[in-house]
Design an enzyme around this catalytic site. Structure first.
Site, mmCIF file in Angstrom:
data_model
loop_
_atom_site.group_PDB
_atom_site.id
_atom_site.type_symbol
_atom_site.label_atom_id
_atom_site.label_comp_id
_atom_site.label_asym_id
_atom_site.label_seq_id
_atom_site.Cartn_x
_atom_site.Cartn_y
_atom_site.Cartn_z
ATOM 1 N N SER A 158 100.936 -34.512 56.077
ATOM 2 C CA SER A 158 100.650 -33.100 56.386
ATOM 3 C C SER A 158 101.619 -32.588 57.442
ATOM 4 C CB SER A 158 99.219 -32.946 56.899
ATOM 5 O OG SER A 158 98.305 -33.233 55.885
ATOM 6 N N ARG A 194 100.238 -45.885 53.978
ATOM 7 C CA ARG A 194 101.559 -45.580 53.438
ATOM 8 C C ARG A 194 102.619 -46.550 53.935
ATOM 9 N NH1 ARG A 194 101.246 -39.642 55.650
ATOM 10 N NH2 ARG A 194 100.464 -41.002 57.286
ATOM 11 N N HIS A 203 97.110 -36.655 49.470
ATOM 12 C CA HIS A 203 95.651 -36.744 49.588
ATOM 13 C C HIS A 203 95.001 -36.675 48.206
ATOM 14 C CE1 HIS A 203 96.400 -34.802 53.730
ATOM 15 N NE2 HIS A 203 96.004 -36.038 53.963
ATOM 16 N N LYS A 210 95.183 -32.983 67.630
ATOM 17 C CA LYS A 210 96.111 -31.936 68.077
ATOM 18 C C LYS A 210 95.622 -30.577 67.583
ATOM 19 C CE LYS A 210 99.798 -35.180 67.568
ATOM 20 N NZ LYS A 210 100.368 -35.656 66.328
#
Ligand code: PNS
Length: 162
Positions: free
Chosen positions: A129, A91, A18, A42
Site C-alpha cells: 500500500s 512477501r 490484498h 502512521k
C-alpha cells in the site's frame, strides 16, 4: 463447522496483493472477514470509513467475503466473530520478523487462534500500500496495482492536495 478466517490490515488502500491473499484465504476457509483496523500506526491517507468502503467496493457482493471495521486488539475481534484463523501475507524476508512477533503475541493472548501465513502471487510480491500511495502521489499509473475504484479514490485524493 464453518471455518472462518480473519484477514486483518490497514488497507490504506486495499491493493491487488490484498485481493490475491483474500482469494487464497478462501481456499482454506469457508468465509473470510477482511478486518480493517480503525487505528493504524502512521497517519493514514484514507479515513477508516473510506478504507472500509473501498474494500467493500472491491469485493462487491462476493458471498464468502465480509468487510468489517475493528477497534482494539485483533484477537479480541477474532474471538467476537468466532474466527479460528488469522491470515497474513508474507512477501519478503523483511516482513518475517514483525509478522513472527505479532503471531507469537497473538498466540499468547489467544492460544486457540492460529496464524496462517500465505504467499502472494509471484507478480504481486513487490506490491505494498505504501508504494501504491507513493506512485499515485507523484502521478504514476497505479491501474494494474489496484481496483479501478481505488485508483479513482487515489487520483481524487491527490488532486485535492495540489
Ligand atoms: O496492514 P498492516 O498495517 O500490516 O496491519 C497491521 C494490523 C492492523 C493487522 C496490526 O497492527 C493489528 O493487528 N492491530 C490491532 C492491534 C493488535 O491486535 N495488535 C497486535 C498485537 S501483537
Amino acid at each position: 463447522m464453518t471455518r472462518l478466517a480473519v484477514y486483518p490490515g490497514s488497507f490504506d488502500p486495499i491493493t491487488r496483493g490484498h485481493e490475491d491473499l483474500i482469494r487464497r484465504g478462501l481456499a482454506i476457509a469457508d468465509r473470510v472477514v477482511v478486518a480493517v483496523a480503525d487505528e493504524v500506526a502512521k497517519q493514514p491517507l484514507f479515513t477508516a470509513e473510506q478504507r472500509v468502503q473501498l474494500a467493500k467496493t472491491v469485493f462487491g457482493r462476493a458471498p464468502r467475503i465480509e468487510v468489517r471495521l475493528f477497534q482494539g486488539l485483533l484477537v479480541e475481534f477474532a474471538r467476537e466473530i468466532g474466527a479460528q484463523v488469522v491470515v497474513r501475507g508474507l512477501r519478503y524476508v523483511s516482513d518475517f520478523e514483525y509478522e513472527y512477533q505479532m503471531a507469537l503475541m497473538n498466540r499468547k493472548l489467544a492460544p486457540e487462534i492460529e496464524t496462517l501465513f500465505l504467499v502472494p502471487a509471484f507478480d504481486l510480491t513487490y506490491l505494498s500500500s505504501s508504494l501504491v500511495r507513493e506512485v499515485a502521489r507523484y502521478g504514476g499509473d497505479v491501474g494494474s496495482l489496484v481496483h479501478p475504484a481505488v485508483a479513482r479514490a487515489l487520483a481524487a485524493r491527490f488532486r485535492r492536495r495540489k
